[in-house]
Design a protein around this motif. Structure first.
Motif, PDB file in Angstrom:
ATOM      1  N   LEU A  64       5.494   9.859  -9.776  1.00 30.04           N
ATOM      2  CA  LEU A  64       6.552   9.789  -8.762  1.00 30.04           C
ATOM      3  C   LEU A  64       7.914   9.601  -9.416  1.00 30.04           C
ATOM      4  CD1 LEU A  64       4.897   7.560  -6.000  1.00 30.04           C
ATOM      5  CD2 LEU A  64       5.368  10.008  -5.885  1.00 30.04           C
ATOM      6  N   ALA A  65       7.980   8.793 -10.475  1.00 28.25           N
ATOM      7  CA  ALA A  65       9.250   8.596 -11.175  1.00 28.25           C
ATOM      8  C   ALA A  65       9.742   9.901 -11.795  1.00 28.25           C
ATOM      9  CB  ALA A  65       9.083   7.520 -12.253  1.00 28.25           C
ATOM     10  N   ARG A  66       8.820  10.659 -12.392  1.00 34.02           N
ATOM     11  CA  ARG A  66       9.210  11.956 -12.970  1.00 34.02           C
ATOM     12  C   ARG A  66       9.722  12.896 -11.882  1.00 34.02           C
ATOM     13  NH1 ARG A  66       3.993  11.400 -15.541  1.00 34.02           N
ATOM     14  NH2 ARG A  66       4.229  10.535 -17.639  1.00 34.02           N
ATOM     15  N   GLU A  67       9.040  12.883 -10.728  1.00 33.40           N
ATOM     16  CA  GLU A  67       9.456  13.747  -9.624  1.00 33.40           C
ATOM     17  C   GLU A  67      10.866  13.404  -9.149  1.00 33.40           C
ATOM     18  OE1 GLU A  67       8.300  14.416  -4.898  1.00 33.40           O
ATOM     19  OE2 GLU A  67       6.768  13.654  -6.285  1.00 33.40           O
ATOM     20  N   VAL A  68      11.149  12.120  -9.015  1.00 33.40           N
ATOM     21  CA  VAL A  68      12.470  11.685  -8.542  1.00 33.40           C
ATOM     22  C   VAL A  68      13.557  12.076  -9.537  1.00 33.40           C
ATOM     23  CG1 VAL A  68      13.904   9.633  -8.151  1.00 33.40           C
ATOM     24  CG2 VAL A  68      11.664   9.825  -7.050  1.00 33.40           C
ATOM     25  N   LEU A  69      13.319  11.830 -10.812  1.00 35.47           N
ATOM     26  CA  LEU A  69      14.325  12.160 -11.831  1.00 35.47           C
ATOM     27  C   LEU A  69      14.566  13.672 -11.888  1.00 35.47           C
ATOM     28  CD1 LEU A  69      13.159   9.706 -14.630  1.00 35.47           C
ATOM     29  CD2 LEU A  69      15.284   9.558 -13.329  1.00 35.47           C
ATOM     30  N   GLN A  70      13.501  14.439 -11.739  1.00 33.90           N
ATOM     31  CA  GLN A  70      13.650  15.896 -11.767  1.00 33.90           C
ATOM     32  C   GLN A  70      14.457  16.382 -10.565  1.00 33.90           C
ATOM     33  OE1 GLN A  70       9.945  18.063 -11.654  1.00 33.90           O
ATOM     34  NE2 GLN A  70      10.873  19.951 -12.391  1.00 33.90           N
ATOM     35  N   ASP A 111       0.798  -1.223   0.000  1.00 35.20           N
ATOM     36  CA  ASP A 111       0.000   0.000   0.000  1.00 35.20           C
ATOM     37  C   ASP A 111       0.829   1.271   0.000  1.00 35.20           C
ATOM     38  OD1 ASP A 111       0.931  -0.430   2.538  1.00 35.20           O
ATOM     39  OD2 ASP A 111      -0.927   0.097   3.569  1.00 35.20           O
ATOM     40  N   GLU A 112       2.073   1.190  -0.425  1.00 29.93           N
ATOM     41  CA  GLU A 112       2.890   2.383  -0.664  1.00 29.93           C
ATOM     42  C   GLU A 112       3.511   2.292  -2.045  1.00 29.93           C
ATOM     43  OE1 GLU A 112       2.941   2.598   3.857  1.00 29.93           O
ATOM     44  OE2 GLU A 112       3.858   1.044   2.617  1.00 29.93           O
ATOM     45  N   THR A 113       3.457   3.384  -2.782  1.00 27.60           N
ATOM     46  CA  THR A 113       4.145   3.469  -4.063  1.00 27.60           C
ATOM     47  C   THR A 113       5.425   4.265  -3.827  1.00 27.60           C
ATOM     48  OG1 THR A 113       1.969   3.666  -5.098  1.00 27.60           O
ATOM     49  CG2 THR A 113       3.897   3.975  -6.518  1.00 27.60           C
ATOM     50  N   GLY A 114       6.567   3.630  -4.025  1.00 26.82           N
ATOM     51  CA  GLY A 114       7.835   4.296  -3.778  1.00 26.82           C
ATOM     52  C   GLY A 114       8.739   4.262  -4.990  1.00 26.82           C
ATOM     53  N   VAL A 115       9.403   5.362  -5.250  1.00 19.15           N
ATOM     54  CA  VAL A 115      10.383   5.456  -6.334  1.00 19.15           C
ATOM     55  C   VAL A 115      11.598   6.197  -5.786  1.00 19.15           C
ATOM     56  CG1 VAL A 115      10.842   6.201  -8.701  1.00 19.15           C
ATOM     57  CG2 VAL A 115       8.501   5.598  -8.018  1.00 19.15           C
ATOM     58  N   SER A 155      -3.705  -1.883  -6.247  1.00 17.25           N
ATOM     59  CA  SER A 155      -3.101  -2.015  -7.580  1.00 17.25           C
ATOM     60  C   SER A 155      -3.454  -0.827  -8.466  1.00 17.25           C
ATOM     61  CB  SER A 155      -3.573  -3.319  -8.240  1.00 17.25           C
ATOM     62  OG  SER A 155      -3.239  -4.433  -7.451  1.00 17.25           O
ATOM     63  N   ARG A 156      -4.720  -0.443  -8.450  1.00 19.35           N
ATOM     64  CA  ARG A 156      -5.155   0.676  -9.291  1.00 19.35           C
ATOM     65  C   ARG A 156      -4.471   1.984  -8.885  1.00 19.35           C
ATOM     66  NH1 ARG A 156      -9.847  -0.163 -12.354  1.00 19.35           N
ATOM     67  NH2 ARG A 156     -10.739  -2.244 -12.109  1.00 19.35           N
ATOM     68  N   ASP A 157      -4.282   2.168  -7.585  1.00 17.95           N
ATOM     69  CA  ASP A 157      -3.637   3.402  -7.130  1.00 17.95           C
ATOM     70  C   ASP A 157      -2.159   3.422  -7.506  1.00 17.95           C
ATOM     71  OD1 ASP A 157      -4.338   5.878  -5.595  1.00 17.95           O
ATOM     72  OD2 ASP A 157      -2.608   5.239  -4.414  1.00 17.95           O
ATOM     73  N   HIS A 158      -1.491   2.258  -7.447  1.00 15.00           N
ATOM     74  CA  HIS A 158      -0.093   2.194  -7.900  1.00 15.00           C
ATOM     75  C   HIS A 158       0.013   2.650  -9.356  1.00 15.00           C
ATOM     76  CE1 HIS A 158       1.564   0.427  -4.340  1.00 15.00           C
ATOM     77  NE2 HIS A 158       0.893  -0.700  -4.441  1.00 15.00           N
ATOM     78  N   ILE A 159      -0.938   2.217 -10.190  1.00 19.49           N
ATOM     79  CA  ILE A 159      -0.914   2.595 -11.609  1.00 19.49           C
ATOM     80  C   ILE A 159      -0.984   4.109 -11.762  1.00 19.49           C
ATOM     81  CG2 ILE A 159      -2.214   2.474 -13.781  1.00 19.49           C
ATOM     82  CD1 ILE A 159      -3.069  -0.371 -12.934  1.00 19.49           C
ATOM     83  N   ARG A 160      -1.838   4.746 -10.949  1.00 19.41           N
ATOM     84  CA  ARG A 160      -1.989   6.208 -11.036  1.00 19.41           C
ATOM     85  C   ARG A 160      -0.754   6.953 -10.556  1.00 19.41           C
ATOM     86  NH1 ARG A 160      -7.407   5.035  -9.292  1.00 19.41           N
ATOM     87  NH2 ARG A 160      -6.777   5.212  -7.102  1.00 19.41           N
ATOM     88  N   ARG A 161      -0.062   6.391  -9.579  1.00 24.88           N
ATOM     89  CA  ARG A 161       1.001   7.143  -8.900  1.00 24.88           C
ATOM     90  C   ARG A 161       2.407   6.924  -9.453  1.00 24.88           C
ATOM     91  NH1 ARG A 161      -2.193  10.608  -5.832  1.00 24.88           N
ATOM     92  NH2 ARG A 161      -3.875   9.392  -4.899  1.00 24.88           N
TER      93      ARG A 161
END
Length: 353
Positions: free
Chosen positions: A62-68, A11-15, A52-58
């Motif tokens: 989050l990946a763009r935020e981390v790379l930026q 229940d956590e999406t992490g990047v 699962s559905r929320d991971h797809i949205r997030r």
């Protein structure tokens, strides 16, 4: 080497992005995390399909935020890592599909990481990192294990739970007390107002002579004690102080077992260094009692930073980086991916099925 890590086991999406220098040292460049707690609170626990559905949205934002934040382009990545298991199958597939699609599109290698190995190695990102060998107390979700760790991938199981894990004991006891989700932190907060010696709750397997754990009996004792309090209190129910005392006594019982079993593992192994990892590792009473016991015995205890105790992408990227540095990384063929919802840590280096 720049490694982008994805965590989506529950229940956590992490990047996160971790950089490995020429000397094999890993540095966290940037990380981002979205917790689904607010979404699951209405149901009293994690709903896998919603997770699962929320991971797809997030995951991509989050990946763009981390790379930026790290000021790194996709083309500059050297390796993509993701949580392969254990965890919820649908949730794991989101991170796996994202990582493997990126790897295929960029022509970069992809590495599936064991969720518990991520927790196990997460203290290496702390201000006080450990060194090998050490005893590890893994207290994450449905897992409570003691392991001897001699190096990356070199793990020997010393003891584990035979029924409920420590985290489950916290959550189930909290639910009995009518506390909200997630139960563990709520019970720990209520325990601050209570007397840990108010109720004589059992410490299962404490004197068994083994390093195994059992917390199912403790949950039953909490239920029995609560029913007695309710019967004595009548229609108004137990007082707020009685509930706080029961929460404090429950936490004390769990912590007592974890501390004494950890000390027994150190004594049996002859090692003098303990690593505590996983969500329960953030518990203040557990940290205080372990630190006090270590000070009395001349031992060292290492923890992850508090924000890295929960599931996160940093621990996944770090585990991948440390496997690369140790020469134990086996990247997957381009375009091939799978997940392992049930994946014993002992089988982490077994050939893929």
């Amino acid at each position: 080497m720049r490694i982008l890590g994805f965590e989506s086991s529950c229940d956590e999406t992490g990047v996160a992005l971790v950089e490995l220098d020429a000397g094999g040292r890993a540095q966290l460049r940037a990380d981002a995390l979205h917790s689904q707690i607010a979404m699951h609170q209405a149901y009293g626990g994690v709903v896998p399909e919603l997770a699962s559905r929320d991971h797809i949205r997030r995951v991509l934002p989050l990946a763009r935020e981390v790379l930026q934040r790290a000021q790194v382009r996709l083309a500059d990545l050297d390796l993509i890592a993701y949580t392969r298991g254990p965890g919820l199958a649908g949730a794991l597939l989101v991170g796996s599909a994202t990582a493997c699609a990126l790897g295929l599109a960029l022509g970069k290698p992809v590495l599936g990481v064991h969720h518990l190995e991520g927790h196990l190695l997460s203290p290496f990102l702390s201000a006080d990192p450990p060194s090998f060998p050490f005893i590890a107390l893994l207290v994450s979700g449905g897992h409570t294990q003691l392991m001897r760790v001699d190096g990356v991938g070199d793990y020997a199981l010393l003891g584990e739970t035979i029924d409920d894990a420590a985290g489950e004991a916290f959550d189930k006891s909290a639910k009995l007390l009518g506390l909200g989700y997630p139960g563990g932190p709520a019970l720990a907060a209520l325990a601050l107002q209570g007397d840990p010696a108010a109720f004589a709750l059992p410490r299962p397997l404490l004197h068994s002579g083994t390093l195994d754990f059992s917390f199912a009996g403790l949950k039953t004792a909490v239920l029995t004690t609560l029913r007695k309090l309710e019967a004595a209190a009548g229609p108004e129910g137990p007082t707020a102080q009685a509930r706080a005392d029961l929460a404090a006594s429950t936490q004390a019982a769990i912590v007592d077992v974890l501390v004494k079993k950890s000390l027994a593992a150190l004594k049996a192994s002859g090692l003098r260094r303990l690593v505590v990892a996983g969500g329960v590792g953030a518990n203040r009473r557990l940290r205080a009692e372990l630190d006090a016991a270590a000070a009395r015995r001349g031992l060292r205890v290492h923890y992850p930073e508090l924000h890295l105790c929960t599931d996160n992408g940093a621990m996944i990227a770090l585990a991948a980086a440390m496997r690369v540095a140790a020469g134990r990384a086996r990247p997957q063929p381009a375009g091939a991916f799978d997940v392992l919802p049930r994946w014993p840590l002992a089988a982490i280096d077994a050939p893929a099925a």
